[in-house]
Scaffold this active site. Structure first.
Site, PDB file in Angstrom:
ATOM      1  N   GLY A  79       8.692  31.107 -12.196  1.00  0.00           N
ATOM      2  CA  GLY A  79       8.932  30.861 -11.300  1.00  0.00           C
ATOM      3  C   GLY A  79       9.737  32.154 -11.176  1.00  0.00           C
ATOM      4  N   GLY A  80      11.301  32.274 -11.363  1.00  0.00           N
ATOM      5  CA  GLY A  80      12.461  32.408 -11.044  1.00  0.00           C
ATOM      6  C   GLY A  80      11.971  34.439 -11.507  1.00  0.00           C
ATOM      7  N   HIS A 106       0.971  21.273  -9.013  1.00  0.00           N
ATOM      8  CA  HIS A 106       2.845  21.498  -9.464  1.00  0.00           C
ATOM      9  C   HIS A 106       3.521  20.548  -8.107  1.00  0.00           C
ATOM     10  CE1 HIS A 106       6.085  23.977  -9.326  1.00  0.00           C
ATOM     11  NE2 HIS A 106       5.901  24.520  -9.850  1.00  0.00           N
ATOM     12  N   GLU A 146       5.566  20.792 -17.127  1.00  0.00           N
ATOM     13  CA  GLU A 146       6.612  20.999 -16.334  1.00  0.00           C
ATOM     14  C   GLU A 146       7.233  20.215 -16.458  1.00  0.00           C
ATOM     15  OE1 GLU A 146       5.809  25.083 -14.817  1.00  0.00           O
ATOM     16  OE2 GLU A 146       5.073  23.958 -13.191  1.00  0.00           O
ATOM     17  N   SER A 152      12.149  27.006 -15.783  1.00  0.00           N
ATOM     18  CA  SER A 152      13.471  27.879 -16.314  1.00  0.00           C
ATOM     19  C   SER A 152      13.306  29.249 -17.276  1.00  0.00           C
ATOM     20  CB  SER A 152      14.686  26.705 -16.623  1.00  0.00           C
ATOM     21  OG  SER A 152      14.691  26.833 -15.556  1.00  0.00           O
ATOM     22  N   GLU A 159       6.340  20.936  -7.202  1.00  0.00           N
ATOM     23  CA  GLU A 159       6.679  21.149  -5.658  1.00  0.00           C
ATOM     24  C   GLU A 159       5.305  20.720  -4.477  1.00  0.00           C
ATOM     25  OE1 GLU A 159       7.425  25.018  -5.718  1.00  0.00           O
ATOM     26  OE2 GLU A 159       8.848  24.087  -7.415  1.00  0.00           O
ATOM     27  N   ASN A 164       4.202  32.500 -11.494  1.00  0.00           N
ATOM     28  CA  ASN A 164       4.519  31.450  -9.660  1.00  0.00           C
ATOM     29  C   ASN A 164       5.325  31.772  -9.047  1.00  0.00           C
ATOM     30  OD1 ASN A 164       4.247  29.663  -7.216  1.00  0.00           O
ATOM     31  ND2 ASN A 164       5.304  28.075  -9.067  1.00  0.00           N
ATOM     32  N   TRP A 165       4.400  32.929  -7.926  1.00  0.00           N
ATOM     33  CA  TRP A 165       5.448  33.448  -7.604  1.00  0.00           C
ATOM     34  C   TRP A 165       6.162  32.714  -6.134  1.00  0.00           C
ATOM     35  CZ3 TRP A 165       3.284  39.075  -6.284  1.00  0.00           C
ATOM     36  CH2 TRP A 165       3.023  39.474  -7.648  1.00  0.00           C
ATOM     37  N   LYS A 166       5.459  31.035  -5.904  1.00  0.00           N
ATOM     38  CA  LYS A 166       5.979  30.008  -4.809  1.00  0.00           C
ATOM     39  C   LYS A 166       5.759  31.375  -3.668  1.00  0.00           C
ATOM     40  CE  LYS A 166       8.031  28.181  -8.576  1.00  0.00           C
ATOM     41  NZ  LYS A 166       9.581  27.042  -8.824  1.00  0.00           N
ATOM     42  N   GLY A 200      12.841  25.732 -11.758  1.00  0.00           N
ATOM     43  CA  GLY A 200      13.925  25.965 -11.243  1.00  0.00           C
ATOM     44  C   GLY A 200      15.572  25.907 -11.006  1.00  0.00           C
TER      45      GLY A 200
HETATM   46  P1  PGA Z   1      10.907  28.048 -12.572  1.00  0.00           P
HETATM   47  O1  PGA Z   1       9.254  27.652 -12.070  1.00  0.00           O
HETATM   48  O2  PGA Z   1      10.331  29.074 -13.910  1.00  0.00           O
HETATM   49  O3  PGA Z   1      12.072  29.090 -12.170  1.00  0.00           O
HETATM   50  O4  PGA Z   1      11.789  26.860 -12.774  1.00  0.00           O
HETATM   51  C1  PGA Z   1       8.349  27.419 -13.022  1.00  0.00           C
HETATM   52  C2  PGA Z   1       7.253  26.397 -11.401  1.00  0.00           C
HETATM   53  O5  PGA Z   1       7.363  25.943 -11.164  1.00  0.00           O
HETATM   54  O6  PGA Z   1       6.181  26.786 -12.212  1.00  0.00           O
END
Ligand code: PGA
Length: 266
Positions: A234-235, A98, A170, A213, A100, A11-13, A176
């Site tokens: 994500g990260g 998600h 999640e 994470s 966010e 997930n590149w956001k 994050g």
């Molecule tokens: P993260 O994000 O790996 O940066 O914690 C995961 C996500 O939001 O899908």
């Protein structure tokens, strides 16, 4: 024998425009080989969907999806993008719910259910995210929150739809933040999710991913748990070599029977 696929979802956001997405793909493809039963999914920003799906076209183990869609196919919804629009540029999956989107943009359980249902109707695979906040966890409401989030989606779908759905657990407090759930925490909630699916008669086929994470240092211990069918990252998915490392370490930790898999992707 059939089995659930092992899915690594990036997930590149709000990172990587089209040029960066193309450069990522070129490097990434030189670092990873295609492996039977293993799927590599990418959720770039909508503006990069076309570039990325084109750049990954040669690899049938990859799939590109949208991070968010509106549930209506078209209309007066300024700033929104519809399912037919993202499929036109190569998306075959969508993220729904998600945290966010839920927390920063007010996405409700009902909206998540509508997006999921309409994605399925359009032949697109939904990856539905559920998870509790820190306050919810600390007040002992994790189970209640997850059951509620799943409930609206379960109500909106027919049992047969579940052969095309993927879920992600999640925990919001782990996204994050550098804090990840322990393999025990994750396995326990994955079992709860699986039980909830079983209770509704829609269980065994649905892959359940873990997210929050995940990185090269913890992916092996997480994926060594049989309850986890993959990760949503994500990260640690933003650089080709780091993402290839997560995939490599995670794949080694996951011993799966060989053979086909059941998920029908969009
Ligand atoms: P993260 O994000 O790996 O940066 O914690 C995961 C996500 O939001 O899908």
């Amino acid at each position: 024998m059939t089995t659930r696929p092992l899915i690594f979802a990036a997930n590149w956001k709000m990172n990587h425009g089209p040029a960066e997405a193309r450069a990522f793909a070129e490097k990434f493809l030189s670092l990873t080989a295609s492996v039977e039963g293993r799927r590599l999914w990418f959720f770039p920003p909508a503006i990069s969907l076309a570039a990325l799906s084109q750049a990954l076209q040669s690899r049938s183990d990859t799939l590109v999806g949208a991070q968010n869609i509106h549930w209506e196919p078209k209309g007066a919804f300024t700033g929104e993008i519809s399912i037919p629009m993202v499929t036109e540029v190569g998306a075959r999956a969508v993220l729904a719910g998600h945290s966010e989107r839920r927390q920063l943009f007010g996405e409700t359980d009902e909206q998540v259910a509508r997006k999921t249902r309409n994605a399925l109707a359009a032949g697109v695979t939904p990856l539905v995210c559920v998870g509790e906040t820190l306050t919810e966890r600390e007040s002992g409401r994790t189970e209640q929150v997850i059951v509620r989030q799943m409930g609206t989606v379960i109500q909106a779908l027919a049992a047969a739809d579940w052969g095309r759905v993927v879920l992600a657990y999640e925990p919001v407090w782990a996204i994050g933040t550098g804090k990840n759930a322990t393999p025990d925490d994750a396995a326990q909630i994955h079992e709860l999710i699986r039980m909830e699916l079983t209770r509704h008669g829609v269980s065994a086929r649905v892959p359940i991913l873990y997210g929050g994470s995940v990185n090269g240092g913890n992916v092996a211990s997480l994926l060594s748990r049989p309850q986890l069918d993959g990760v949503l990252v994500g990260g640690a998915s933003l650089e080709p070599d780091k993402w290839a490392e997560v995939i490599d370490k995670g794949s080694r930790a996951k011993v799966r029977p060989s053979g086909g898999y059941d998920l029908v992707e969009g």
